[in-house]
Design an enzyme around this catalytic site. Sequence first.
Site, PDB file in Angstrom:
ATOM      1  N   SER A 105     -18.527 -27.976  16.360  1.00  0.00           N
ATOM      2  CA  SER A 105     -17.421 -28.428  15.533  1.00  0.00           C
ATOM      3  C   SER A 105     -17.856 -29.509  14.539  1.00  0.00           C
ATOM      4  CB  SER A 105     -16.282 -28.915  16.434  1.00  0.00           C
ATOM      5  OG  SER A 105     -15.113 -29.149  15.711  1.00  0.00           O
ATOM      6  N   ASP A 147     -16.900 -25.963  11.956  1.00  0.00           N
ATOM      7  CA  ASP A 147     -16.531 -24.626  12.422  1.00  0.00           C
ATOM      8  C   ASP A 147     -15.173 -24.185  11.907  1.00  0.00           C
ATOM      9  OD1 ASP A 147     -14.996 -26.322  14.039  1.00  0.00           O
ATOM     10  OD2 ASP A 147     -15.089 -24.966  15.753  1.00  0.00           O
ATOM     11  N   ASP A 198     -13.988 -29.022   8.875  1.00  0.00           N
ATOM     12  CA  ASP A 198     -15.128 -29.427   9.698  1.00  0.00           C
ATOM     13  C   ASP A 198     -16.095 -28.250   9.814  1.00  0.00           C
ATOM     14  OD1 ASP A 198     -13.639 -27.816  11.378  1.00  0.00           O
ATOM     15  OD2 ASP A 198     -13.941 -29.059  13.152  1.00  0.00           O
ATOM     16  N   ASP A 236     -12.006 -25.268  12.319  1.00  0.00           N
ATOM     17  CA  ASP A 236     -10.752 -25.278  13.068  1.00  0.00           C
ATOM     18  C   ASP A 236      -9.913 -26.529  12.810  1.00  0.00           C
ATOM     19  OD1 ASP A 236     -12.226 -27.121  14.508  1.00  0.00           O
ATOM     20  OD2 ASP A 236     -11.888 -26.194  16.461  1.00  0.00           O
TER      21      ASP A 236
END
Length: 453
Positions: free
Chosen positions: A101, A247, A245, A249
Amino acid sequence: MGRLFGTDGVRGVANRGLTAELALRLGRAGAYILTRENDHAPKILLAKDTRRSGDMLEAALTAGLCSLGAEVYTAGTIPTPAVAYLIKKYGFDAGVMISASHNPMPDNGIKFFNRVGQKLPDALEDEIEAAVFQIERDDTLPRPQGAGVGIVRPCPDAERDYMDFLLSTVPGLKLPDGFTVALDCANGATARIAPKVFTALGAKVYALHDNPNGININDDCGSTHMDSLLAFVREKGAHVGFAFDGDGDRMLAADERGEILDGDAIMAICAQDMHHRGLLAKSTLVGTVMSNQGLDVFCRGQGIRLLRTNVGDRYVLEKMLQEDYTLGGEQSGHVIFRRFADTGDGILMGLQMAAAAVRSGKPLSELRKILTVYPQVLVNATVKNERKAEHKSHPAIVSVQTEIEADLADEGRILVRPSGTEPLIRVMIEGKDQAKITEQANRLARVIADTLG
């Protein structure tokens, strides 16, 4: 060995804490626990963000999954919320995302999703963890041979299908002529798809940090490093800016003046829009203990109930699922629109926020005024992982915290909580006097670091 799973999967420094050997065992354990009731060979979706270590962990996970007889469908580099969506669309038995993340590039992580595209509850993670430790001691899990060994297949349409889904969440949206969007893709998993999505809606898109090379993910960019996007919005004269960010999400936004809108502000704007359109189920918004006091005040004024959960989007989702709420999220930028998805999705957030702004006819600098933010200070204290829990009972820490709470009285609040992914204890204080709460937060953080570091 300590607990493997934190608040968002298994994380660690790749090739040190999170090794290929551990990834292989996680693949075996995860495939077994998540698909043990199957009467067919499990089909599992596997994807990753842009970290260099993703290839190594993908290979190890694939080997572990195939050793249990799984059919592994590789989607390559796509955002985490795409995995959650595609599991349901394609009917997979489970999914795995390789990502840490917003963490720095040397870290990586492994997140499991169940057959309906949701992150796993603690109890199921505990079962996988127990199986990993059992494998380490004595691997008695099944080992099919011959035609029973798993295979690997590509998932070539993953990005296109995910993009089609995102656009379907804003049917009929027409961005005004000349509408300009600035995107900070964090050199991560949104770098290809986010510019395509907003371009498809007619926006003029300016993107930065959209050239991942394996080592620059989250490197002074993205939703945890907003300065470059704020300057970029002002430079390009953009109507809005979105920073994702690594990834994809989570997302934080910038208004046309280059000022930050955090998750609380985003939720307030979208909650008001949904409430007016009758789409905010039970007139309820789900936040966390980290949401600003200003969000409480906003909700009361709008006739909206605010419920708070522990920090972590998985806990927000659990509360939303209990009563079928439609909007919830975190100040950090994980926001869940349950009409469309059961996970935070940065690009989806941006689309919903842009649509709300267009419907209002107001610039974001005006829309944001519905939320008055109370001064808030967050300070991290570096501690030893194994001593995190002691913050609740150590006399030196309890004494200082009690003193600060008495001083704040009814004009503020204090929250001390361990990070689920890093060796940190986070000290958050809200109050009317910025200088005062800053001094208090730093004081308590120093005591925690000196005592438990």
